[in-house]
Design a protein around this motif. Structure first.
Motif, short mmCIF file in Angstrom:
data_model
loop_
_atom_site.label_atom_id
_atom_site.label_comp_id
_atom_site.label_asym_id
_atom_site.label_seq_id
_atom_site.Cartn_x
_atom_site.Cartn_y
_atom_site.Cartn_z
N ASP A 189 40.19 -4.59 1.87
CA ASP A 189 41.00 -5.31 2.80
C ASP A 189 42.45 -5.18 2.60
O ASP A 189 43.15 -5.43 3.46
CB ASP A 189 40.60 -6.60 3.13
N ASP A 190 42.79 -4.94 1.33
CA ASP A 190 44.13 -4.76 0.89
C ASP A 190 44.35 -3.96 -0.18
O ASP A 190 44.03 -4.45 -1.32
CB ASP A 190 44.90 -6.23 0.61
N GLN A 191 44.64 -2.78 0.03
CA GLN A 191 44.76 -1.44 -0.87
C GLN A 191 45.81 -1.95 -1.95
O GLN A 191 45.82 -1.14 -3.08
CB GLN A 191 45.05 -0.25 -0.42
N ARG A 192 46.69 -2.83 -1.65
CA ARG A 192 47.78 -3.17 -2.70
C ARG A 192 47.35 -4.13 -3.77
O ARG A 192 47.85 -4.31 -4.91
CB ARG A 192 49.08 -3.73 -2.05
N ARG A 193 46.08 -4.73 -3.68
CA ARG A 193 45.40 -5.74 -4.57
C ARG A 193 44.51 -4.89 -5.17
O ARG A 193 43.77 -4.39 -4.62
CB ARG A 193 45.23 -6.78 -3.65
N VAL A 194 44.34 -5.51 -6.59
CA VAL A 194 43.41 -5.00 -7.28
C VAL A 194 42.52 -6.11 -7.98
O VAL A 194 42.98 -7.18 -8.36
CB VAL A 194 44.14 -4.09 -8.59
N HIS A 195 41.12 -5.71 -8.02
CA HIS A 195 40.29 -6.68 -9.06
C HIS A 195 39.86 -6.07 -10.21
O HIS A 195 39.64 -4.86 -10.28
CB HIS A 195 39.18 -7.02 -8.36
N VAL A 196 40.05 -7.06 -11.31
CA VAL A 196 39.77 -6.62 -12.75
C VAL A 196 38.46 -7.12 -12.95
O VAL A 196 38.36 -8.56 -12.93
CB VAL A 196 40.93 -7.02 -13.57
N SER A 197 37.73 -6.28 -13.41
CA SER A 197 36.16 -6.84 -13.97
C SER A 197 35.77 -6.22 -15.31
O SER A 197 36.26 -5.35 -15.73
CB SER A 197 35.11 -6.47 -12.76
N LEU A 198 34.62 -6.72 -15.76
CA LEU A 198 34.36 -6.46 -17.09
C LEU A 198 33.23 -5.22 -16.92
O LEU A 198 32.68 -5.12 -15.72
CB LEU A 198 33.67 -7.62 -17.78
N THR A 199 33.09 -4.52 -17.95
CA THR A 199 32.44 -3.37 -17.65
C THR A 199 31.07 -3.67 -18.64
O THR A 199 31.09 -4.77 -19.50
CB THR A 199 32.83 -2.04 -18.40
N PRO A 200 30.07 -3.03 -18.45
CA PRO A 200 28.75 -3.16 -19.12
C PRO A 200 29.24 -3.13 -20.50
O PRO A 200 28.61 -3.95 -21.57
CB PRO A 200 27.87 -2.07 -18.86
N ARG A 201 29.94 -2.20 -21.09
CA ARG A 201 30.55 -2.25 -22.63
C ARG A 201 31.01 -3.50 -23.22
O ARG A 201 30.69 -4.06 -24.14
CB ARG A 201 31.53 -0.99 -22.83
N SER A 202 32.18 -4.00 -22.38
CA SER A 202 32.71 -5.02 -22.67
C SER A 202 31.71 -6.32 -22.82
O SER A 202 31.79 -7.42 -23.76
CB SER A 202 33.68 -5.77 -21.85
N MET A 260 39.74 1.69 -23.25
CA MET A 260 38.54 1.40 -24.20
C MET A 260 37.19 1.23 -23.33
O MET A 260 36.19 1.12 -24.01
CB MET A 260 38.86 0.17 -25.20
N GLY A 261 37.30 1.21 -22.24
CA GLY A 261 36.19 1.01 -21.48
C GLY A 261 35.65 -0.33 -21.29
O GLY A 261 34.44 -0.77 -21.08
N PHE A 262 36.79 -1.26 -21.36
CA PHE A 262 36.21 -2.68 -21.55
C PHE A 262 36.37 -3.39 -20.12
O PHE A 262 35.68 -4.33 -19.88
CB PHE A 262 37.12 -3.57 -22.46
N VAL A 263 37.25 -2.79 -19.30
CA VAL A 263 37.60 -3.36 -17.94
C VAL A 263 37.66 -2.35 -17.02
O VAL A 263 37.95 -1.02 -17.40
CB VAL A 263 38.71 -4.27 -17.83
N ARG A 264 37.44 -2.52 -15.77
CA ARG A 264 37.66 -1.51 -14.49
C ARG A 264 38.33 -2.39 -13.46
O ARG A 264 38.29 -3.41 -13.31
CB ARG A 264 36.24 -1.24 -14.18
N ARG A 265 39.30 -1.54 -12.61
CA ARG A 265 40.30 -2.09 -11.78
C ARG A 265 39.50 -1.36 -10.48
O ARG A 265 39.34 -0.26 -10.31
CB ARG A 265 41.59 -1.68 -12.19
#
Length: 171
Positions: free
Chosen positions: A93-106, A83-88
């Motif tokens: 430093d660790d490609q196994r880990r992901v941060h989830v953040s809000l997009t301008p749309r959300s 839906m374009g609400f979050v991006r991962r």
């Protein structure tokens, strides 16, 4: 004829988990019209609101704080990404880990919803009273801190813990 089942021992305490679920349901019922009018689910709003308050988090942190199981969270985050609400974003430093953040749309959605959400909070505070609301928030914060610091297994023996796990469906 089957043998008569023994009566369970009387329970002295009120059913706190049920009371909390009922209270939650009464609270969220005031927010549902705003969420529905904006095409966002309760779970999605919990994530948006959390990330507005904290900034980017890892999925396991979101699951813990929003009280969503891993399988549910995976589905919700996947739909929110579509839906374009979050991006991962993978951590450098660790490609196994992901941060989830809000997009301008959300963020824009949250900005549109903010006046109505704040109006719901004001209405609830008017119903409960400002002093009660403040005391209640502090009590909830205290409850969370105290119960998080003392996990259930630390106070209960193995047989009691397994009965609780069996009752709630051990994982």
């Amino acid at each position: 004829m089957s043998p008569k089942q023994p009566e369970p021992p009387p329970l002295r305490h009120r059913n706190l988990p049920l009371l909390m679920l009922q209270a939650r349901e009464h609270v969220i019922a005031h927010f549902r019209p705003v969420l529905n009018a904006n095409g966002i689910t309760e779970q999605q709003w919990r994530i948006v609101r959390l990330l507005l308050d904290t900034g980017p988090l890892e999925p396991h942190q979101i699951g813990e704080l929003c009280r969503l199981s891993s399988p549910s969270l995976a589905g919700v985050l996947s739909r929110m990404a579509q839906m374009g609400f979050v991006r991962r974003k993978r951590l450098k430093d660790d490609q196994r880990r992901v941060h989830v953040s809000l997009t301008p749309r959300s963020r824009a959605l949250a900005a549109r919803m903010a006046p109505r959400i704040e109006a719901v909070y004001a209405h609830i505070e008017e119903l409960l009273g400002k002093e009660f609301s403040e005391v209640f928030y502090r009590a909830l914060d205290d409850l969370i801190v105290k119960l998080r610091a003392q996990p259930p297994s630390a106070r209960m023996g193995p047989s009691a813990g397994s009965q609780v796990d069996n009752f709630h469906g051990a994982r």
